[in-house]
Design an enzyme around this catalytic site. Structure first.
Site, PDB file in Angstrom:
ATOM      1  N   GLY A   1       0.824  -1.186   0.000  1.00 42.38           N
ATOM      2  CA  GLY A   1       0.000   0.000   0.000  1.00 42.38           C
ATOM      3  C   GLY A   1       0.866   1.245   0.000  1.00 42.38           C
ATOM      4  O   GLY A   1       2.063   1.198   0.302  1.00 42.38           O
ATOM      5  N   CYS A   2       0.253   2.382  -0.320  1.00 40.75           N
ATOM      6  CA  CYS A   2       1.021   3.624  -0.408  1.00 40.75           C
ATOM      7  C   CYS A   2       1.553   4.046   0.961  1.00 40.75           C
ATOM      8  O   CYS A   2       2.725   4.435   1.084  1.00 40.75           O
ATOM      9  CB  CYS A   2       0.172   4.724  -1.032  1.00 40.75           C
ATOM     10  SG  CYS A   2      -1.449   4.968  -0.255  1.00 40.75           S
ATOM     11  N   TYR A   3       0.721   3.979   1.993  1.00 39.47           N
ATOM     12  CA  TYR A   3       1.191   4.363   3.321  1.00 39.47           C
ATOM     13  C   TYR A   3       2.299   3.439   3.841  1.00 39.47           C
ATOM     14  O   TYR A   3       3.323   3.917   4.345  1.00 39.47           O
ATOM     15  CB  TYR A   3       0.019   4.375   4.313  1.00 39.47           C
ATOM     16  CG  TYR A   3      -0.933   5.532   4.158  1.00 39.47           C
ATOM     17  CD1 TYR A   3      -0.504   6.860   4.230  1.00 39.47           C
ATOM     18  CD2 TYR A   3      -2.297   5.310   3.951  1.00 39.47           C
ATOM     19  CE1 TYR A   3      -1.389   7.921   4.097  1.00 39.47           C
ATOM     20  CE2 TYR A   3      -3.196   6.361   3.824  1.00 39.47           C
ATOM     21  CZ  TYR A   3      -2.737   7.673   3.896  1.00 39.47           C
ATOM     22  OH  TYR A   3      -3.632   8.711   3.778  1.00 39.47           O
TER      23      TYR A   3
ATOM     24  N   THR B   1       4.445   1.778   2.095  1.00 40.86           N
ATOM     25  CA  THR B   1       5.653   2.044   1.316  1.00 40.86           C
ATOM     26  C   THR B   1       6.455   3.166   1.947  1.00 40.86           C
ATOM     27  O   THR B   1       7.656   3.023   2.219  1.00 40.86           O
ATOM     28  CB  THR B   1       5.289   2.412  -0.134  1.00 40.86           C
ATOM     29  OG1 THR B   1       4.737   1.264  -0.787  1.00 40.86           O
ATOM     30  CG2 THR B   1       6.505   2.878  -0.908  1.00 40.86           C
ATOM     31  N   ALA B   2       5.805   4.300   2.188  1.00 42.55           N
ATOM     32  CA  ALA B   2       6.516   5.451   2.742  1.00 42.55           C
ATOM     33  C   ALA B   2       6.971   5.189   4.176  1.00 42.55           C
ATOM     34  O   ALA B   2       8.103   5.532   4.554  1.00 42.55           O
ATOM     35  CB  ALA B   2       5.619   6.683   2.680  1.00 42.55           C
TER      36      ALA B   2
END
Length: 345
Positions: free
Chosen positions: A148-150, A152-153
């Site tokens: 997911g994007c969150y 990943t960061a």
């Protein structure tokens, strides 16, 4: 050239995949599917993609298996787990951008997504597609579960500190902000212009479905029994994501120690930049790119490391990362199709 297809190609992640795969030197995009837009040309739905002559078709698993060597799935959760077994059975490589194969424990999946997993035997076969941390496992993988994007960061921000063994508490705070495209193409009451413009709000505080995925990633990096407090926020911009991770670290660290370890871990990474001391990243500097930019601040008095990571939620947080993973899986240069510079303004 390998023949590629995209399922769910009219969502925001799907159209980013269309853009990237269409311009990729190693892929021939042969099929794009959409139930809602079936029969329409890609360039009619998204005029910016005038170079794509394909017509959206309804998803047909048998047809996909016949025409494509690699299939990108940009579909809602629960949809991918119904498609993947058949695609794998005929030798198709699957790059899944959905949530269905990210969590290895089917009970955890059921608890957070509210449905029993239909293909639990594949959960341990899926490779988590965060190349900076799992590159060695990706080579030749048959099924990639893109993060997911969150997560990943958050994981890119935390990884060097965890690998160095500095983190002294299992409690990790992740405070994150994302543009409205992260909510998907279908509008809701909370994502209409009037609701979002000139306003910022927290949502799904401590209950967001990316929470167990972040915890799983932290555990993989060596943190024992992570306790994650994750609070995402919706901000009034189209795209971009900024995650700030707060880590309690052992005494005696200096800012020079921290920056040195982060630079060392990411020195050979084509898409990660660690900013110099005193500089923090912004979403604007990574907009439209597959890049992750990291900034660091050490509060020596409290023993807290603040690690911030900026990504484009639709590219490094979804479509670009999927292409990056596919490049590794299929033996292409990792940067193939992803090397374009971002807009400066």
């Amino acid at each position: 050239m390998r023949k590629a297809a995209i399922v769910g190609a009219t969502g925001y992640a799907g159209v980013e995949l269309t853009r990237l795969v269409s311009g990729h030197p190693g892929f021939e995009l042969v099929m794009v599917t959409s139930t809602a837009e079936a029969g329409q040309r890609v360039s009619s739905v998204y005029p910016a993609l005038q170079g794509c002559s394909l017509v959206y078709v309804k998803p047909d698993i048998h047809r996909l298996a016949e025409v494509a060597e690699v299939v990108f799935l940009a579909v809602p959760h629960t949809a991918a787990m119904e498609m993947v077994p058949e695609l794998l059975s005929v030798g198709v490589t699957v790059i899944d951008v959905s949530a269905d194969f990210r969590l290895r424990d089917p009970d955890v999946y059921a608890a957070w997504y509210g449905v029993v997993h239909a293909a639990p035997d594949l959960l341990t076969r899926a490779v988590y597609g965060l190349p900076e941390l799992t590159r060695a496992q990706l080579d030749g993988a048959e099924l990639v579960a893109c993060p997911g994007c969150y997560p990943t960061a958050a994981l890119l921000a935390a990884a060097p500190a965890l690998k160095a063994g500095w983190v002294s508490s299992r409690h990790v705070i992740v405070d994150a902000k994302s543009g409205v495209s992260g909510a998907g193409r279908t509008p809701g009451a909370a994502t209409h212009f009037c609701a979002v413009n000139e306003s910022v709000h927290a949502y799904s505080a401590t209950t967001h479905r990316h929470t167990p995925e972040i915890a799983q990633g932290l555990a993989d990096l060596g943190l024992d029994d992570p306790q994650v407090i994750f609070v995402p926020h919706l901000i009034p911009m189209s795209r971009g994501l900024l995650a700030t991770v707060y880590l309690h670290v052992e005494a005696g660290l200096t800012p020079e120690d921290v920056h040195g370890a982060y630079r060392d871990l990411y020195s050979d990474e084509p898409f990660v930049t660690v900013h110099t001391e005193g500089r923090m990243p912004s979403t604007g500097e990574v907009r439209g790119s597959n890049r992750a930019h990291i900034g660091l601040a050490l509060d020596e008095a409290s023993g807290v490391l603040v690690a911030t990571c900026a990504i484009d939620n639709l590219v490094k947080g979804a479509a670009g990362q999927a292409v990056q993973c596919a490049n590794i899986v299929l033996g292409y240069p990792e940067t193939a199709g992803l090397a374009a510079f971002v807009p400066v303004i």
